[in-house]
Enzyme design. Structure first.
Site, PDB file in Angstrom:
ATOM      1  N   HIS A  51       3.628  -2.302   3.227  1.00 22.22           N
ATOM      2  CA  HIS A  51       3.647  -0.921   2.737  1.00 22.22           C
ATOM      3  C   HIS A  51       5.031  -0.631   2.164  1.00 22.22           C
ATOM      4  O   HIS A  51       6.028  -0.751   2.886  1.00 22.22           O
ATOM      5  CB  HIS A  51       3.320   0.066   3.863  1.00 22.22           C
ATOM      6  CG  HIS A  51       1.953  -0.099   4.443  1.00 22.22           C
ATOM      7  ND1 HIS A  51       1.633  -1.149   5.282  1.00 22.22           N
ATOM      8  CD2 HIS A  51       0.823   0.642   4.302  1.00 22.22           C
ATOM      9  CE1 HIS A  51       0.360  -1.045   5.633  1.00 22.22           C
ATOM     10  NE2 HIS A  51      -0.150   0.027   5.062  1.00 22.22           N
ATOM     11  N   HIS A  63      -5.319   9.267   0.174  1.00 24.91           N
ATOM     12  CA  HIS A  63      -5.314   8.448   1.387  1.00 24.91           C
ATOM     13  C   HIS A  63      -6.103   9.101   2.520  1.00 24.91           C
ATOM     14  O   HIS A  63      -5.620   9.235   3.652  1.00 24.91           O
ATOM     15  CB  HIS A  63      -3.887   8.184   1.842  1.00 24.91           C
ATOM     16  CG  HIS A  63      -3.742   6.936   2.677  1.00 24.91           C
ATOM     17  ND1 HIS A  63      -4.106   6.875   4.004  1.00 24.91           N
ATOM     18  CD2 HIS A  63      -3.286   5.705   2.374  1.00 24.91           C
ATOM     19  CE1 HIS A  63      -3.878   5.674   4.480  1.00 24.91           C
ATOM     20  NE2 HIS A  63      -3.379   4.931   3.505  1.00 24.91           N
ATOM     21  N   TYR A  80      -6.929   3.161   5.611  1.00 24.50           N
ATOM     22  CA  TYR A  80      -7.180   2.808   7.007  1.00 24.50           C
ATOM     23  C   TYR A  80      -8.100   1.594   7.140  1.00 24.50           C
ATOM     24  O   TYR A  80      -8.589   1.301   8.220  1.00 24.50           O
ATOM     25  CB  TYR A  80      -7.758   4.001   7.780  1.00 24.50           C
ATOM     26  CG  TYR A  80      -7.003   5.277   7.560  1.00 24.50           C
ATOM     27  CD1 TYR A  80      -5.724   5.455   8.081  1.00 24.50           C
ATOM     28  CD2 TYR A  80      -7.546   6.312   6.799  1.00 24.50           C
ATOM     29  CE1 TYR A  80      -5.010   6.620   7.857  1.00 24.50           C
ATOM     30  CE2 TYR A  80      -6.837   7.489   6.576  1.00 24.50           C
ATOM     31  CZ  TYR A  80      -5.568   7.629   7.113  1.00 24.50           C
ATOM     32  OH  TYR A  80      -4.867   8.787   6.883  1.00 24.50           O
ATOM     33  N   HIS A  91      -5.659   2.895  -4.214  1.00 24.51           N
ATOM     34  CA  HIS A  91      -5.711   3.142  -2.766  1.00 24.51           C
ATOM     35  C   HIS A  91      -6.188   4.576  -2.519  1.00 24.51           C
ATOM     36  O   HIS A  91      -5.856   5.174  -1.493  1.00 24.51           O
ATOM     37  CB  HIS A  91      -4.332   2.902  -2.151  1.00 24.51           C
ATOM     38  CG  HIS A  91      -4.329   2.675  -0.670  1.00 24.51           C
ATOM     39  ND1 HIS A  91      -5.305   1.933  -0.007  1.00 24.51           N
ATOM     40  CD2 HIS A  91      -3.460   3.087   0.299  1.00 24.51           C
ATOM     41  CE1 HIS A  91      -5.032   1.897   1.272  1.00 24.51           C
ATOM     42  NE2 HIS A  91      -3.926   2.593   1.501  1.00 24.51           N
ATOM     43  N   ASP A 146       0.822  -1.215   0.000  1.00 28.11           N
ATOM     44  CA  ASP A 146       0.000   0.000   0.000  1.00 28.11           C
ATOM     45  C   ASP A 146       0.855   1.264   0.000  1.00 28.11           C
ATOM     46  O   ASP A 146       2.010   1.260   0.412  1.00 28.11           O
ATOM     47  CB  ASP A 146      -0.879   0.033   1.263  1.00 28.11           C
ATOM     48  CG  ASP A 146      -2.005  -0.971   1.212  1.00 28.11           C
ATOM     49  OD1 ASP A 146      -1.991  -1.845   0.330  1.00 28.11           O
ATOM     50  OD2 ASP A 146      -2.895  -0.894   2.082  1.00 28.11           O
ATOM     51  N   ASP A 147       0.204   2.359  -0.435  1.00 25.25           N
ATOM     52  CA  ASP A 147       0.659   3.750  -0.255  1.00 25.25           C
ATOM     53  C   ASP A 147       1.683   4.231  -1.279  1.00 25.25           C
ATOM     54  O   ASP A 147       1.974   5.425  -1.342  1.00 25.25           O
ATOM     55  CB  ASP A 147       1.234   3.985   1.148  1.00 25.25           C
ATOM     56  CG  ASP A 147       0.200   3.829   2.249  1.00 25.25           C
ATOM     57  OD1 ASP A 147      -0.994   3.729   1.913  1.00 25.25           O
ATOM     58  OD2 ASP A 147       0.576   3.799   3.427  1.00 25.25           O
TER      59      ASP A 147
END
Length: 393
Positions: free
Chosen positions: A253, A154, A191, A150, A91-92
């Site tokens: 991540h 965010h 989240y 994603h 992720d991210d």
């Protein structure tokens, strides 16, 4: 996935994280005991520059017919269905460590899914040609990894209006499409929070919401000494697992140095030595409960890109044959293939793949299925020949 009592004692329930799940079974997670605490700390005011719409063709008007059997929106998907698969997800990113991660995945022959954030961590917009990120996205695509969304910056969907969350999804589409010529149908909510309004918007936009059932908490252990905690969580999962009966949908991540440069090598070495294979989320095919299993998706689908204006999401629903089983596997993003229209073959995996264990009973019972044309021909034969046989006796 079977878990030992020791692991179960370390798990937490994720239902609260995902809001309204409509009574759906939500699996517990390996690791992640401090996940929600950490996620709440990460939330905060978003820089104003992160809320600027990216340059590119607007994707909002694109037709989004729902194809295939995988759940759209709703409470989401938590597990891989094919035993022996571990779907590695990151992720991210993309971020400054992502190229090193791609190097490692390539050296091991592993595939992964990247949940892309469009403008976070002060990195700038991912489709900005003055940054390294367009090239990284193209490399992900070229090397067969799955690209998923994603959101744009965010943000917690539960704290946004419907319009704001829709923008978070569409703006990321615009940026990804401007680089790659397509946008994904898989996403992970920031989240891991997606309540009823969020779920409905994802369904309307044609997205599959993906969560996870294995979390090593690498984001909490970003130092050479602390990362051992994440390795211990991984080892505990491997000790109690068997590739003949288990699978994992794992979360990491790629914005953390120790995750990329330390933990990833450890995970990949252990993964293969324990008899598992590293696959994309879509490549493993996912389910939401034991009674809702899907046939295997062959890897060839990842190597046949469909142009942006030819993909089912970007055409009218009338262009899709009603008997086509079109599977969007997003690997990378929005690829698809059509299985044979012969109704006898709709239970079979494409390209002669081996029968998944959970589908073999269907092959054995195929000859018992009712075939109207066969029954009609039998009735006609009996009408024509039955009286003749009786008279002959």
């Amino acid at each position: 996935m079977r878990l030992s009592p020791v692991l179960l004692a370390a798990l937490f329930g994720s239902a609260a994280a995902h809001g309204d799940h409509g009574g759906q079974h939500i699996p517990k997670l390996v690791g992640g005991r401090r996940f929600m605490e950490h996620m709440r700390k990460r939330q905060g005011a978003m820089p104003q520059e992160n809320n600027k719409k990216p340059v590119g063709e607007d994707t909002f008007p694109v037709a989004r017919p729902k194809v295939g059997s995988v759940l759209y929106g709703g409470a989401g998907i938590y597990e891989c269905v094919k035993n022996g698969d571990i779907a590695l997800t990151f992720d991210d990113g993309p971020y400054i460590y992502t190229e090193a991660l791609l190097d490692k995945l390539k050296s091991y022959g592993a595939k992964a899914t990247f949940f892309i954030t469009g403008n976070n961590l002060g990195k700038g917009q991912i489709n900005d040609p003055s940054t390294i990120y367009p090239a990284i996205l193209r490399r992900m695509h070229a090397e067969g990894h799955q690209i998923a969304s994603h959101t744009w910056s965010h943000q917690n969907a539960s704290q946004l209006t419907n319009t704001q969350f829709t923008n978070q999804m569409v703006w990321n589409e615009i940026a990804i499409n401007s680089v790659l010529g397509f946008f994904p149908t898989y996403m992970r909510p920031p989240y891991s929070i997606c309540e009823r309004n969020c779920q409905n918007i994802l369904a309307t936009l044609g997205y599959h919401a993906i969560y996870f059932d294995l979390d090593t908490a690498g984001y909490l252990n970003d130092s050479p000494r602390q990362i051992q905690t994440s390795k211990n969580i991984w080892d505990q999962a491997m000790r109690t697992s068997d590739p003949d009966r288990d699978s994992f949908l794992q979360i990491e991540h790629d914005i953390h140095d120790q995750v990329v440069h330390n933990l990833t090598d450890y995970i990949l070495t252990s993964l293969f030595s324990n008899g598992f294979q590293a696959v994309t989320v879509a490549g493993s095919v996912v389910r939401i409960n034991p009674n809702n299993c899907f046939p295997n998706v062959s890897n060839h689908a990842f190597n046949n890109p469909v142009p942006y204006n030819k993909h089912p999401r970007n055409r009218g629903a009338h262009d899709l044959h009603s008997n086509d089983r079109t599977v969007s596997n997003d690997g990378p993003a929005t690829y698809h293939f059509k299985q044979p229209r012969n109704p006898k073959h709709h239970l079979r995996p494409p390209n002669g793949d081996p029968w998944p264990k959970h589908r073999r009973h269907l092959r054995k019972r195929d000859h018992l299925r009712w075939h109207p044309i066969r029954e009609l021909l039998l009735c006609i034969w009996l009408l024509r020949n039955g009286f003749r046989l009786l008279l002959a006796e």
